[in-house]
Design an enzyme around this catalytic site. Structure first.
Site, PDB file in Angstrom:
ATOM      1  N   GLU A   1     -17.541 -13.367 -21.129  1.00  0.00           N
ATOM      2  CA  GLU A   1     -18.132 -13.626 -19.811  1.00  0.00           C
ATOM      3  C   GLU A   1     -17.425 -14.809 -19.169  1.00  0.00           C
ATOM      4  OE1 GLU A   1     -22.620 -12.350 -19.310  1.00  0.00           O
ATOM      5  OE2 GLU A   1     -22.431 -13.758 -20.976  1.00  0.00           O
TER       6      GLU A   1
ATOM      7  N   GLU B   1     -24.063  -5.991 -29.164  1.00  0.00           N
ATOM      8  CA  GLU B   1     -23.208  -6.412 -28.056  1.00  0.00           C
ATOM      9  C   GLU B   1     -22.148  -7.404 -28.509  1.00  0.00           C
ATOM     10  OE1 GLU B   1     -23.910  -8.481 -23.631  1.00  0.00           O
ATOM     11  OE2 GLU B   1     -25.594  -7.683 -24.784  1.00  0.00           O
TER      12      GLU B   1
END
Length: 468
Positions: free
Chosen positions: A162, A158
């Site tokens: 965010e 990943e």
């Protein structure tokens, strides 16, 4: 013959009515062989994007993943966005697979999150195996409201951006190797108001380096050579084909872990917040996405054929196969092991049977409300995001192998600031009272567990009646 087929379909639905959790140490059973992105076993959509081959019944239980395709995506309609209740793996018919309730507004797509829902997720139908991806968007705002732009592979490699809705001047970045969390890997980039201003967030990903950029300016870099783990003898570096995911999710959901809620800035205000009163939902606004494949001439990073699969449970880039395996299921009863299961065109099946229709509800995994990637931040603390220095938004990272199961490093990036913003909203959908609040598709999926008992009971009755 038809009766036997209907009974078999009904039993298949019954087997998915009680979804089993799955992990590296608890693989899915033969009847529901696919481990979904959210860690539960099933068929159909469980076997498509996000299906984890390492935790599934067999390595080939997951459906092969469509290879990378360089393309610019604009959001003028929902025509190329297909709900995960309808998508069967044909990337030629869909650019994005959705859960929740995406809304088109002034040539942008809004990811919405109404009260009692778990937000909206768009995942690309094709996978990137290295390359460059840019997304231009405005984040949401408010305590507990999280906007995300990430690359996520089926084995949980990943690369993240965010955004927490109480801090509209910070982009949090992170990376994970096979879902192993290391909070020393996070770092922040400072920028102007993310709710009122469009910014272009960019991930440049090669076999040797990852660069995070904002509006063309380098915010952070990571070199693979600094992620070696001498204990596990491997690079703790994202390296496997990944989908682009755009999401809005409730980090501040009351049922989430305290660490998740604290990291997200507190519990969500589902009644008094400006966006809820004005529009009936929280929202983030995505204008465009640009994907440029790595286009290597030899592995890793090729996209010359049809699909990506794995030939070994190690799940590293040398186990990825760029091959010609098909990617399309005949129905949501299918799996990678049996792509033709539930084929509505087969003479022995009744395409319009109630059992075949009901199967959809039992073969689509839903969101839990605790994130869409590897890490729900349940062990995080407010404000954590790596060590910060400087004010220009540029930085670098260096790391070294550790004696644990993850890498660690020291980060240098722009300092984090906390601010709030007002204004910049719009009117779309429900009135200020929220009386016409749209219901998210993810909300419907979230009710799946409550329905399973009654669904199973009905199926048992149906099977008994057909057997008479």
């Amino acid at each position: 013959m038809v009766r036997s087929s209907i009974i078999l379909v009904a039993l298949a639905i019954a087997s998915t009515a009680f979804a089993q959790n799955c992990s590296l140490t608890q693989k899915c059973p033969e009847g529901t062989p696919c481990c979904s992105q959210y860690g539960s076993c099933g068929t159909g959509a469980y076997c498509l994007g996000g299906c984890d081959p390492q935790s599934s019944h067999k390595l080939n239980s997951c459906v092969p993943a469509p290879v990378c395709r360089s393309q610019s995506y604009n959001f003028k309609s929902l025509d190329r966005i297909i709900p995960n209740t309808k998508y069967l793996g044909d990337a030629s018919k869909a650019d994005w697979v959705s859960s929740g309730d995406p809304v088109i507004y002034q040539n942008n797509v809004l990811l919405t999150m109404a009260p009692d829902t778990v937000g909206t997720l768009l995942a690309s139908s094709t996978y990137m195996w290295y390359g460059n991806v840019k997304a231009t968007f405005k984040t949401s705002r408010g305590a507990g409201v999280v906007t995300a732009f990430i690359l996520l592979s089926d084995v949980k490699d990943e690369i993240d951006y965010e955004f927490v809705g109480v801090d509209l001047k910070t982009a949090q970045t992170n990376f994970y190797f096979q879902g192993i969390t290391d909070y020393g890997n996070s770092a922040n980039i400072t920028l102007s108001d993310t709710f009122n201003n469009f910014h272009t967030y960019e991930i440049d990903w090669t076999p040797d380096k990852i660069t995070w950029l904002v509006d063309g300016q380098v915010g952070r870099t990571l070199e693979r050579k600094n992620t070696w783990n001498s204990t596990t003898n491997q690079w703790m570096y994202p390296q496997t084909p990944a989908r682009v995911q755009l999401s809005l999710w409730p980090g501040g959901l009351a049922s989430n872990a305290k660490g998740t809620v604290d990291w997200a800035g507190g519990q969500i205000d589902w009644t008094g917040a400006q966006d809820i009163k004005t529009n009936g939902y929280y929202y983030s606004m995505f204008q465009s996405v640009q994907v440029d494949c790595f286009n290597a001439t030899s592995a890793p990073g090729t996209n010359s054929k049809t699909s990506y699969t794995y030939n070994n449970l190690a799940g590293t880039n040398n186990t990825v196969v760029d091959g010609d395996s098909p990617t399309v299921l005949k129905s949501l009863l299918g799996t990678g092991e049996n792509m033709n299961a539930g084929d509505p065109g087969a003479s022995s099946a009744s395409a319009g049977s109630p059992a075949a229709t009901a199967s959809t509800a039992a073969t689509v995994p839903g969101l839990s409300g605790s994130g869409t990637g590897s890490d729900d931040h349940s062990s995080d603390t407010p404000g954590s995001g790596g060590s910060n220095s400087g004010s220009s938004g540029s930085g670098s990272e260096s790391g070294s192998g550790t004696s644990g199961a993850s890498s660690s490093g020291t980060d240098s990036s722009a300092s984090a600031e906390t601010s709030s913003a007002t204004g910049g909203g719009f009117t779309q959908g429900g009135d200020s009272s929220g009386s016409s609040t749209p219901q998210s598709g993810a909300d419907q999926l979230g009710q799946e567990k409550a329905l399973k008992g009654s669904l199973f009971a009905g199926i048992v009755v149906l099977v008994a009646m057909m057997a008479l």
